[in-house]
Structures are given as structure tokens and as C-alpha cells.
Design a protein around this motif. Structure first.
Motif, PDB file in Angstrom:
ATOM      1  N   ALA A  57      15.336 -10.540  32.371  1.00 20.62           N
ATOM      2  CA  ALA A  57      16.497 -11.607  32.449  1.00 20.62           C
ATOM      3  C   ALA A  57      16.143 -12.404  33.887  1.00 20.62           C
ATOM      4  O   ALA A  57      16.130 -11.573  34.888  1.00 20.62           O
ATOM      5  CB  ALA A  57      17.747 -11.137  32.143  1.00 20.62           C
ATOM      6  N   HIS A  58      16.268 -13.622  33.922  1.00 21.00           N
ATOM      7  CA  HIS A  58      16.010 -14.299  35.067  1.00 21.00           C
ATOM      8  C   HIS A  58      15.115 -14.489  35.893  1.00 21.00           C
ATOM      9  O   HIS A  58      14.318 -15.605  35.672  1.00 21.00           O
ATOM     10  CB  HIS A  58      17.339 -13.890  35.887  1.00 21.00           C
ATOM     11  CG  HIS A  58      18.749 -13.654  35.328  1.00 21.00           C
ATOM     12  ND1 HIS A  58      19.211 -14.911  34.489  1.00 21.00           N
ATOM     13  CD2 HIS A  58      19.409 -12.656  35.042  1.00 21.00           C
ATOM     14  CE1 HIS A  58      20.153 -14.552  33.901  1.00 21.00           C
ATOM     15  NE2 HIS A  58      20.330 -13.104  34.302  1.00 21.00           N
ATOM     16  N   VAL A  59      14.564 -13.401  36.684  1.00 19.99           N
ATOM     17  CA  VAL A  59      13.258 -13.854  37.403  1.00 19.99           C
ATOM     18  C   VAL A  59      13.364 -15.197  38.110  1.00 19.99           C
ATOM     19  O   VAL A  59      12.507 -15.889  38.035  1.00 19.99           O
ATOM     20  CB  VAL A  59      12.023 -13.356  36.959  1.00 19.99           C
ATOM     21  CG1 VAL A  59      10.759 -13.417  37.722  1.00 19.99           C
ATOM     22  CG2 VAL A  59      11.806 -12.187  35.970  1.00 19.99           C
ATOM     23  N   THR A  75      16.065  -5.886  31.220  1.00 19.46           N
ATOM     24  CA  THR A  75      16.837  -5.664  32.304  1.00 19.46           C
ATOM     25  C   THR A  75      16.997  -6.923  33.043  1.00 19.46           C
ATOM     26  O   THR A  75      16.235  -8.160  32.789  1.00 19.46           O
ATOM     27  CB  THR A  75      16.068  -4.522  33.111  1.00 19.46           C
ATOM     28  OG1 THR A  75      16.726  -4.184  34.422  1.00 19.46           O
ATOM     29  CG2 THR A  75      14.712  -5.112  33.716  1.00 19.46           C
ATOM     30  N   HIS A  76      18.116  -6.899  33.903  1.00 18.40           N
ATOM     31  CA  HIS A  76      18.258  -8.018  34.861  1.00 18.40           C
ATOM     32  C   HIS A  76      17.165  -7.976  36.290  1.00 18.40           C
ATOM     33  O   HIS A  76      17.116  -6.701  36.700  1.00 18.40           O
ATOM     34  CB  HIS A  76      19.686  -8.158  35.461  1.00 18.40           C
ATOM     35  CG  HIS A  76      20.674  -8.499  34.072  1.00 18.40           C
ATOM     36  ND1 HIS A  76      21.168  -7.352  33.672  1.00 18.40           N
ATOM     37  CD2 HIS A  76      21.240  -9.612  33.836  1.00 18.40           C
ATOM     38  CE1 HIS A  76      22.180  -7.902  32.899  1.00 18.40           C
ATOM     39  NE2 HIS A  76      22.248  -9.238  32.975  1.00 18.40           N
ATOM     40  N   TRP A  77      16.123  -8.831  36.344  1.00 19.53           N
ATOM     41  CA  TRP A  77      15.659  -8.514  37.406  1.00 19.53           C
ATOM     42  C   TRP A  77      15.248  -9.771  38.359  1.00 19.53           C
ATOM     43  O   TRP A  77      15.120 -10.791  37.787  1.00 19.53           O
ATOM     44  CB  TRP A  77      14.170  -8.041  37.006  1.00 19.53           C
ATOM     45  CG  TRP A  77      13.364  -7.153  37.695  1.00 19.53           C
ATOM     46  CD1 TRP A  77      12.348  -7.549  38.781  1.00 19.53           C
ATOM     47  CD2 TRP A  77      13.455  -5.892  37.847  1.00 19.53           C
ATOM     48  NE1 TRP A  77      11.943  -6.289  39.405  1.00 19.53           N
ATOM     49  CE2 TRP A  77      12.749  -5.216  38.977  1.00 19.53           C
ATOM     50  CE3 TRP A  77      14.452  -4.778  37.392  1.00 19.53           C
ATOM     51  CZ2 TRP A  77      12.572  -3.943  39.151  1.00 19.53           C
ATOM     52  CZ3 TRP A  77      14.179  -3.470  37.576  1.00 19.53           C
ATOM     53  CH2 TRP A  77      13.444  -3.055  38.797  1.00 19.53           C
ATOM     54  N   PRO A 121      17.510 -14.238  23.126  1.00 20.60           N
ATOM     55  CA  PRO A 121      17.156 -12.683  23.641  1.00 20.60           C
ATOM     56  C   PRO A 121      18.134 -12.150  24.659  1.00 20.60           C
ATOM     57  O   PRO A 121      17.842 -10.979  24.952  1.00 20.60           O
ATOM     58  CB  PRO A 121      15.640 -12.859  23.974  1.00 20.60           C
ATOM     59  CG  PRO A 121      15.451 -14.352  24.425  1.00 20.60           C
ATOM     60  CD  PRO A 121      16.454 -15.089  23.801  1.00 20.60           C
ATOM     61  N   HIS A 122      18.975 -13.182  25.281  1.00 20.45           N
ATOM     62  CA  HIS A 122      19.671 -12.751  26.292  1.00 20.45           C
ATOM     63  C   HIS A 122      21.191 -13.213  26.516  1.00 20.45           C
ATOM     64  O   HIS A 122      21.318 -14.155  26.739  1.00 20.45           O
ATOM     65  CB  HIS A 122      18.932 -12.543  27.692  1.00 20.45           C
ATOM     66  CG  HIS A 122      19.721 -12.117  28.922  1.00 20.45           C
ATOM     67  ND1 HIS A 122      19.875 -10.716  29.123  1.00 20.45           N
ATOM     68  CD2 HIS A 122      20.631 -12.736  29.775  1.00 20.45           C
ATOM     69  CE1 HIS A 122      20.401 -10.523  30.216  1.00 20.45           C
ATOM     70  NE2 HIS A 122      20.938 -11.553  30.574  1.00 20.45           N
ATOM     71  N   THR A 123      21.916 -12.327  25.911  1.00 24.41           N
ATOM     72  CA  THR A 123      23.335 -12.711  26.119  1.00 24.41           C
ATOM     73  C   THR A 123      24.404 -11.300  26.050  1.00 24.41           C
ATOM     74  O   THR A 123      24.009 -10.114  25.964  1.00 24.41           O
ATOM     75  CB  THR A 123      24.023 -13.554  24.783  1.00 24.41           C
ATOM     76  OG1 THR A 123      25.339 -14.089  24.779  1.00 24.41           O
ATOM     77  CG2 THR A 123      23.645 -12.713  23.715  1.00 24.41           C
ATOM     78  N   HIS A 124      25.574 -11.554  26.445  1.00 22.93           N
ATOM     79  CA  HIS A 124      26.578 -10.680  26.383  1.00 22.93           C
ATOM     80  C   HIS A 124      27.902 -11.015  25.632  1.00 22.93           C
ATOM     81  O   HIS A 124      28.643 -11.908  26.225  1.00 22.93           O
ATOM     82  CB  HIS A 124      27.149 -10.347  28.109  1.00 22.93           C
ATOM     83  CG  HIS A 124      25.882  -9.997  28.967  1.00 22.93           C
ATOM     84  ND1 HIS A 124      25.672  -8.714  29.650  1.00 22.93           N
ATOM     85  CD2 HIS A 124      25.122 -10.816  29.561  1.00 22.93           C
ATOM     86  CE1 HIS A 124      24.777  -8.970  30.257  1.00 22.93           C
ATOM     87  NE2 HIS A 124      24.360 -10.109  30.381  1.00 22.93           N
ATOM     88  N   LEU A 125      27.927 -11.087  24.411  1.00 17.11           N
ATOM     89  CA  LEU A 125      28.757 -11.525  23.535  1.00 17.11           C
ATOM     90  C   LEU A 125      30.270 -11.182  23.907  1.00 17.11           C
ATOM     91  O   LEU A 125      31.203 -12.002  23.862  1.00 17.11           O
ATOM     92  CB  LEU A 125      28.373 -11.521  22.120  1.00 17.11           C
ATOM     93  CG  LEU A 125      27.220 -11.951  21.693  1.00 17.11           C
ATOM     94  CD1 LEU A 125      26.898 -11.728  20.189  1.00 17.11           C
ATOM     95  CD2 LEU A 125      27.107 -13.373  21.649  1.00 17.11           C
ATOM     96  N   THR A 135      21.010 -17.756  26.558  1.00 16.30           N
ATOM     97  CA  THR A 135      22.164 -18.362  27.177  1.00 16.30           C
ATOM     98  C   THR A 135      23.012 -17.470  28.313  1.00 16.30           C
ATOM     99  O   THR A 135      23.804 -17.973  28.910  1.00 16.30           O
ATOM    100  CB  THR A 135      23.105 -18.422  25.905  1.00 16.30           C
ATOM    101  OG1 THR A 135      23.640 -17.150  25.494  1.00 16.30           O
ATOM    102  CG2 THR A 135      22.794 -19.367  24.893  1.00 16.30           C
ATOM    103  N   ASP A 136      22.784 -16.003  28.374  1.00 16.33           N
ATOM    104  CA  ASP A 136      23.399 -15.268  29.403  1.00 16.33           C
ATOM    105  C   ASP A 136      25.013 -15.555  28.660  1.00 16.33           C
ATOM    106  O   ASP A 136      25.123 -15.742  27.397  1.00 16.33           O
ATOM    107  CB  ASP A 136      23.265 -15.657  30.757  1.00 16.33           C
ATOM    108  CG  ASP A 136      23.357 -14.421  31.544  1.00 16.33           C
ATOM    109  OD1 ASP A 136      23.975 -13.236  31.166  1.00 16.33           O
ATOM    110  OD2 ASP A 136      23.184 -14.278  32.606  1.00 16.33           O
ATOM    111  N   SER A 137      26.012 -15.219  29.252  1.00 12.34           N
ATOM    112  CA  SER A 137      27.561 -15.217  28.545  1.00 12.34           C
ATOM    113  C   SER A 137      28.017 -16.101  28.626  1.00 12.34           C
ATOM    114  O   SER A 137      27.895 -17.113  29.501  1.00 12.34           O
ATOM    115  CB  SER A 137      28.194 -13.645  29.017  1.00 12.34           C
ATOM    116  OG  SER A 137      28.925 -14.211  30.250  1.00 12.34           O
TER     117      SER A 137
END
Ligand SMILES: [Zn+2]
Length: 403
Positions: free
Chosen positions: A258-260, A202-204, A59-63, A309-311
């Protein structure tokens, strides 16, 4: 099409030894133990010693950042970010990042990931991704500090309208972070997601400096960022992160955070009540050298947590199974293998607003499947899958075999 496997793992019900999944068109129409069904042999594709699971969800990546893989060393977030901005500024950016988005989607499929939540800075990734048979939520990123659109709610609205959705492509909305987008713009972005009935993320609470900025002011942020904030009139709300998020969310539906990486106990309850899903990115978290993630506390408080995975600019692969393996083997007090599998399937689907369509093997759901190596005499096929991740031998999206 009837697929026969040593194990079928629906996720919402216990694994079935010697099971089958029947697919008609893009959907699952039946599944269960193979001996409870008389099957004409030609109709059955015997996949052999495999564990058939729902296609994995990242659910969270920047390909698009995949073209910077291996170019950035592990470092604190701000050092990494400055280097990344410099790399992205080199000529030929649009072309190389579009290619990276497409390559990353194929790498995801080859890792058994059939659905991604992908964030694109200038809304360029959805076109190349449209040509790849992977399910995707293409999040349009709003970043007010950036040089290029979308930077404000009007630019965001037109960028979102430009995305051509199809059965595998859903548009999503992503205000970047609370230190790069002013509060009224975050509110406008979340309202737009609500108005359109599309997911948001969002990144939070990613860094301790971000949390300090929200609570007190910008003095702990790096100098280059303080200058940008001052130029764009972005000021500290002087609130704890989750209280600030609640204010931004008024009238909006829950989304994915994303993250927390940083949250205190008082804020946990507020987060649990808000209903957002946290996307923990374990190997990126390790790459940036954060202290241990509050995963156990989040889970105890009832906050849904999934893995991303993030990027590739801060990670080695786009496999969420590798993330689950990392948590299982390197994080204290990890969830069980079955919980980890659920986190990288159904919970990921939930974070993307797609849990009614994908994330588990159930009659009526989309036939997004991945077959990983697994013998029928395995005592617990899910434990084996998480302990010894291997590439899948076959992957299907919407009933079509794609690898
Ligand atoms: Zn990210």
C-alpha cells in the motif's frame, strides 16, 4: 440467467456494444454480442442502457475506521495518526468498529465494489463481514507496537486460524509497516502467508519520515513513535526501503504494497524485479498532502499498480471508481480510461491473489458484475464511465444480485 446490456466490458477484450453475459450458478458461462445468439426472450433480463463491467475491486481499505468518517481533518500522516489513536481509544470501540465494517461493506457494494481487501487491527471485522454478500480478503494485521494482539508471530498465527473462511471470504496477512513491526516478525508473517497459500499486504514507503527511518534512523519520526520504537526494540535496518523488503521477503511470494509514495529511481528496478503490486490510494494521498505520487515512474518501470481507497477516516467514499476519476482528472500524465478500469478490476484482483477467479468477464470466472449507466451511442463507454462516475443500477456477487 442471461443479462443483456447496451455495453459489455470484459476488460481483457474490447467492449461489446449490445452484448450479453450468461450466468449459471456463481459463474460466467458465455458472453458476447447479443445478435450472435438466438435467445428465447423470457430467458433474458434486459438491463437497458448500462455498461456491464466486472465488479470493482478495492484491494486496500480499513472498513472498521468508517465510524470516524468526517472526524479527522486533512493533515500530515503523523498528526492524523495521533488523533485517530485518540478517537479509537474512546469507550465502545469494538461495537462501533464492527458496525462500521458491515456498513462499509454495504457502501462498497452500492458503489459497484464487489471485492475488498480489508485490514482489521484486532481481527474483529471478519465476523460482521461474513454476513455481507461481498467478496473479501480479511487481512489480519500484525502490529507489534499495539496494546492488543496480534503483536507477534504466535498471536498472528492464532488470529489467522480463528478466521472462518467461506467461498466469499479468504484470510490474508498484513504486517502493518516497517516501523511498527520488527524485521524478524515481518519475515515470519510473510512466511506464514506462503505456508498457508494466502495473500499478504503491508504499508510500505508511505511517508518520507518512514523512508528516513529505514535508511538512517528514527530521528525524523515523531516523538511518540520514537518512544514506542525504543520500548519495543525496533531499530533502523539502515537500508533503502526496497532492499529491506527484499530481505524480509526471502522465500515468500510477492504481495501488495500500500502507498509506495516515496521511491527513488535506483529502487524502482528492484521493486519491478520483486513482482509486488503497488496499491496507490489517490484521494488519501491527497488528504495527507504528499508530493505527487510516483505512478508514472512505477508504470514505466513495469511495476503493477492498482487503486485503493484506504479508510473513510482519510477519504470521502469507498468507491474505487471515484479514485480512478480522481487520477484521470487531477493527476498529471494519467493512464487511459481503459487502463484505469483495468487497475480497479483485474489488477486489484491480482493484488489480492484472486485474478484467476474475478476481475474480468471471462467464461469460467465468478459472476461478480456491476451495471453502470451507459447509452449504446456512447463513443467510448469506458471513457464515459471514468469521466462521469455514477452509482451502479445493479450489482451481482457470485451470480447473486446484491443491490
Ligand atoms: Zn492503510
Amino acid at each position: 440467467m442471461i443479462l443483456k446490456a447496451a455495453w459489455v466490458v470484459p476488460v481483457t477484450t474490447p467492449p461489446v456494444r449490445h452484448g450479453y453475459v450468461e450466468v449459471e450458478g456463481d459463474r460466467i458461462v458465455a458472453l458476447g454480442p447479443i445478435d450472435q445468439r438466438s435467445l428465447p426472450p423470457p430467458a433474458v433480463a434486459d438491463l437497458g442502457d448500462v455498461v456491464l463491467v466486472p465488479g470493482l475491486v478495492n484491494p486496500h481499505t480499513h472498513l472498521e475506521l468508517g465510524c470516524y468518517a468526517g472526524r479527522l481533518d486533512p493533515a500530515p500522516l503523523w498528526v492524523w495518526l495521533e488523533h485517530l489513536v485518540r478517537l479509537r481509544g474512546k469507550p465502545g470501540r469494538a461495537q462501533r468498529e464492527r458496525q462500521a465494517a458491515s456498513d462499509g461493506a454495504w457502501q462498497s457494494l452500492q458503489a459497484g465494489v464487489t471485492c475488498v481487501g480489508d485490514i482489521s487491527r484486532e481481527n474483529v471485522a471478519w465476523r460482521p463481514l461474513k454476513n455481507v454478500p461481498i467478496r473479501k480478503v480479511c487481512f489480519v494485521e500484525l502490529l507489534t507496537l499495539a496494546g492488543q494482539p496480534p503483536r507477534d508471530p504466535d498471536e498472528l498465527r492464532s488470529a489467522v486460524a480463528a478466521v472462518e473462511e467461506d467461498p466469499l471470504l479468504t484470510v490474508g496477512i498484513s504486517p502493518h509497516a516497517p516501523y511498527t513491526v520488527p524485521a524478524p516478525y515481518i519475515q515470519a508473517a510473510l512466511s506464514l502467508a506462503c505456508e498457508l497459500g494466502r495473500p499478504w499486504c503491508t504499508h510500505w514507503a508511505e511517508s518520507s519520515e518512514e523512508v528516513a527511518f529505514l535508511r538512517e534512523g528514527p530521528k525524523r519520526l515523531p516523538f511518540f513513535l520514537r518512544v514506542l520504537l525504543w520500548r519495543h526494540g525496533i531499530t533502523s535496518p539502515r537500508l533503502p526501503p526496497m532492499e529491506f523488503l527484499d530481505r524480509c521477503c526471502e522465500g515468500a511470494k510477492p504481495g501488495a504494497l500500500a502507498h509506495v509514495n516515496y521511491i527513488d529511481d535506483r529502487e524502482l528496478e528492484r521493486l519491478a524485479a520483486a513482482g509486488h503490486t503497488v496499491v496507490y490510494c489517490p484521494r488519501a494521498h491527497h488528504f495527507f498532502g504528499h508530493p505527487p505520487h510516483p505512478l508514472p515512474r512505477l508504470r514505466r518501470a513495469g511495476v503493477p499498480v492498482t487503486l485503493g481507497t484506504d479508510s473513510l477516516a482519510s477519504n470521502e467514499s469507498l468507491s474505487v471508481l471515484d479514485e480512478a476519476h480522481h487520477v484521470y482528472t487531477r493527476v498529471p500524465d494519467p493512464p487511459s480510461p481503459h487502463e484505469l478500469l483495468r487497475m480497479v478490476t483485474l489488477d486489484g484482483a491480482w493484488a489480492l491473489g484472486l485474478a484467476d477467479q474475478i476481475g474480468s468477464l471471462e467464461v469460467g470466472k465468478q459472476a461478480d458484475l456491476a451495471a453502470f449507466p451507459g447509452a449504446p451511442d456512447e463513443r467510448d463507454p469506458v471513457a464515459a464511465l471514468i469521466a462521469r462516475p455514477a452509482p451502479p443500477s445493479a450489482v451481482w456477487v457470485a451470480g447473486q444480485r446484491v443491490t
